[in-house]
Design a protein around this motif. Structure first.
Motif, PDB file in Angstrom:
ATOM      1  N   GLU B  58       1.003  -1.016  -0.281  1.00  0.00           N
ATOM      2  CA  GLU B  58      -0.042   0.394   0.093  1.00  0.00           C
ATOM      3  C   GLU B  58       1.532   1.064   0.460  1.00  0.00           C
ATOM      4  O   GLU B  58       1.613   1.542   0.631  1.00  0.00           O
ATOM      5  N   LYS B  59       0.848   2.382  -0.606  1.00  0.00           N
ATOM      6  CA  LYS B  59       1.206   3.511  -0.299  1.00  0.00           C
ATOM      7  C   LYS B  59       0.246   4.614  -0.784  1.00  0.00           C
ATOM      8  O   LYS B  59      -0.985   4.581  -1.924  1.00  0.00           O
ATOM      9  N   GLU B  60      -0.309   5.927   0.033  1.00  0.00           N
ATOM     10  CA  GLU B  60      -1.976   6.719  -0.030  1.00  0.00           C
ATOM     11  C   GLU B  60      -2.844   5.693  -0.003  1.00  0.00           C
ATOM     12  O   GLU B  60      -3.451   5.007   0.277  1.00  0.00           O
ATOM     13  N   ARG B  61      -3.206   6.022  -1.795  1.00  0.00           N
ATOM     14  CA  ARG B  61      -4.389   5.661  -1.734  1.00  0.00           C
ATOM     15  C   ARG B  61      -4.386   4.392  -3.349  1.00  0.00           C
ATOM     16  O   ARG B  61      -5.367   3.632  -3.627  1.00  0.00           O
ATOM     17  N   LEU B  62      -3.448   4.117  -3.055  1.00  0.00           N
ATOM     18  CA  LEU B  62      -3.268   2.574  -3.816  1.00  0.00           C
ATOM     19  C   LEU B  62      -2.403   1.768  -2.608  1.00  0.00           C
ATOM     20  O   LEU B  62      -1.981   1.898  -1.748  1.00  0.00           O
ATOM     21  N   LYS B  63      -2.860   0.205  -3.604  1.00  0.00           N
ATOM     22  CA  LYS B  63      -2.706  -1.056  -3.025  1.00  0.00           C
ATOM     23  C   LYS B  63      -2.886  -2.218  -3.844  1.00  0.00           C
ATOM     24  O   LYS B  63      -3.719  -1.911  -4.991  1.00  0.00           O
ATOM     25  N   ALA B  64      -1.525  -2.462  -3.893  1.00  0.00           N
ATOM     26  CA  ALA B  64      -1.227  -3.621  -4.872  1.00  0.00           C
ATOM     27  C   ALA B  64      -1.506  -4.861  -4.115  1.00  0.00           C
ATOM     28  O   ALA B  64      -0.606  -5.406  -3.672  1.00  0.00           O
ATOM     29  N   THR B  65      -2.280  -5.839  -5.095  1.00  0.00           N
ATOM     30  CA  THR B  65      -2.219  -7.469  -4.334  1.00  0.00           C
ATOM     31  C   THR B  65      -1.610  -7.798  -5.736  1.00  0.00           C
ATOM     32  O   THR B  65      -2.067  -8.206  -7.173  1.00  0.00           O
ATOM     33  N   LEU B  66      -1.724  -9.469  -4.475  1.00  0.00           N
ATOM     34  CA  LEU B  66      -1.015 -10.741  -6.357  1.00  0.00           C
ATOM     35  C   LEU B  66      -1.762 -11.943  -6.089  1.00  0.00           C
ATOM     36  O   LEU B  66      -1.880 -11.933  -4.799  1.00  0.00           O
ATOM     37  N   THR B  67      -2.146 -12.208  -7.065  1.00  0.00           N
ATOM     38  CA  THR B  67      -2.765 -13.706  -7.535  1.00  0.00           C
ATOM     39  C   THR B  67      -1.748 -14.454  -8.072  1.00  0.00           C
ATOM     40  O   THR B  67      -0.905 -14.030  -8.788  1.00  0.00           O
ATOM     41  N   LYS B  68      -1.484 -16.126  -8.279  1.00  0.00           N
ATOM     42  CA  LYS B  68      -0.499 -16.974  -9.348  1.00  0.00           C
ATOM     43  C   LYS B  68      -1.108 -16.010 -10.670  1.00  0.00           C
ATOM     44  O   LYS B  68      -0.134 -16.363 -11.825  1.00  0.00           O
ATOM     45  N   LYS B  69      -2.441 -15.596 -11.252  1.00  0.00           N
ATOM     46  CA  LYS B  69      -2.630 -15.579 -12.801  1.00  0.00           C
ATOM     47  C   LYS B  69      -2.032 -14.255 -12.967  1.00  0.00           C
ATOM     48  O   LYS B  69      -2.538 -13.219 -13.542  1.00  0.00           O
TER      49      LYS B  69
END
Lengths: 112, 113
Positions: B58-69
């Motif tokens: 997460e960074k400020e208003r951004l959130k990155a997530t990851l799956t296997k694909k």
């Protein structure tokens, strides 16, 4: 720290002319890259270097050459410019596999 | 061959309207997935690195997530200054392509006031 510095920022070349795009980094990174970015396309790797004296081809190397005599500098040479080389060129550096790359501001090249 | 597909190509939001950008990837063993922001006339600016499925950053208003694909970049209550092109890139774990980043074409995000 300036990071990654590219010169020039803009250039217009005539078909058949040659030029060198300069890239200098002060981040002491071993890995350096040259990418080109065309409208609507992803960044494409032209050449890369894993250290001084070591260079290798990327996905789209035709029409280009590079050298890496120092850690800091990684110039890209265009020989016999063609309209297909009209693009925005980005130089980047990184600490190696699994780490992010840091990009310069780009050189916008037009071949007419 | 490593491939990255980003969707949508363009997204227009109203200020405060949350949404997500998608990055689907095919790679021979993922070493890392990277998100960048690119403003017009500028070079890509690094945002996040994700290494394994389930990881979030997460960074400020951004959130990155990851799956296997795939990976998602969630934008919560965006502001006009979040307008930019967001690029996704992958790096393979082994073989001849573990030195480079393979980029998607990007998602152009416009946030209207």
């Amino acid at each position: 720290n300036a990071g990654v510095t590219q010169t020039p920022k803009f250039r217009i070349l005539k078909i058949g002319q040659s030029m060198t795009l300069q890239c200098t980094q002060d981040m002491n990174h071993n890995y350096m890259y040259w990418y080109r970015q065309d409208p609507g396309m992803g960044l494409k790797l032209i050449y890369y270097s894993v250290g001084a004296g070591i260079t290798d081809k990327g996905e789209v190397p035709n029409g280009y050459n590079v050298s890496r005599s120092t850690t800091e500098d990684f110039p890209l040479r265009l020989e016999l410019a063609a309209p297909s080389q009209t693009s925005v060129y980005f130089c980047a550096t990184g600490q190696g596999v699994g780490t992010e790359a840091f990009f310069g501001q780009g050189t916008r090249l037009t071949v007419v | 061959e490593d491939q990255v597909t980003q969707s949508p190509e363009a997204l227009r939001l109203q200020e405060g309207e949350s949404s997500s950008l998608n990055c689907s990837y095919t790679v021979s063993g993922l070493r890392g997935l990277f998100w960048y922001r690119q403003d017009p006339g500028k070079g890509p600016e690094f945002l996040f690195t994700l290494y394994s499925a389930g990881e979030e950053k997460e960074k400020e208003r951004l959130k990155a997530t990851l799956t296997k694909k795939e990976s998602f970049l969630h934008i919560t209550a965006p502001k006009p200054e979040d307008s930019a092109t967001y690029l996704c890139a992958v790096q393979a774990q082994s073989g001849g392509s573990n030195y480079k980043l393979t980029f998607g074409k990007g998602t152009l995000l416009t946030v209207n006031p």
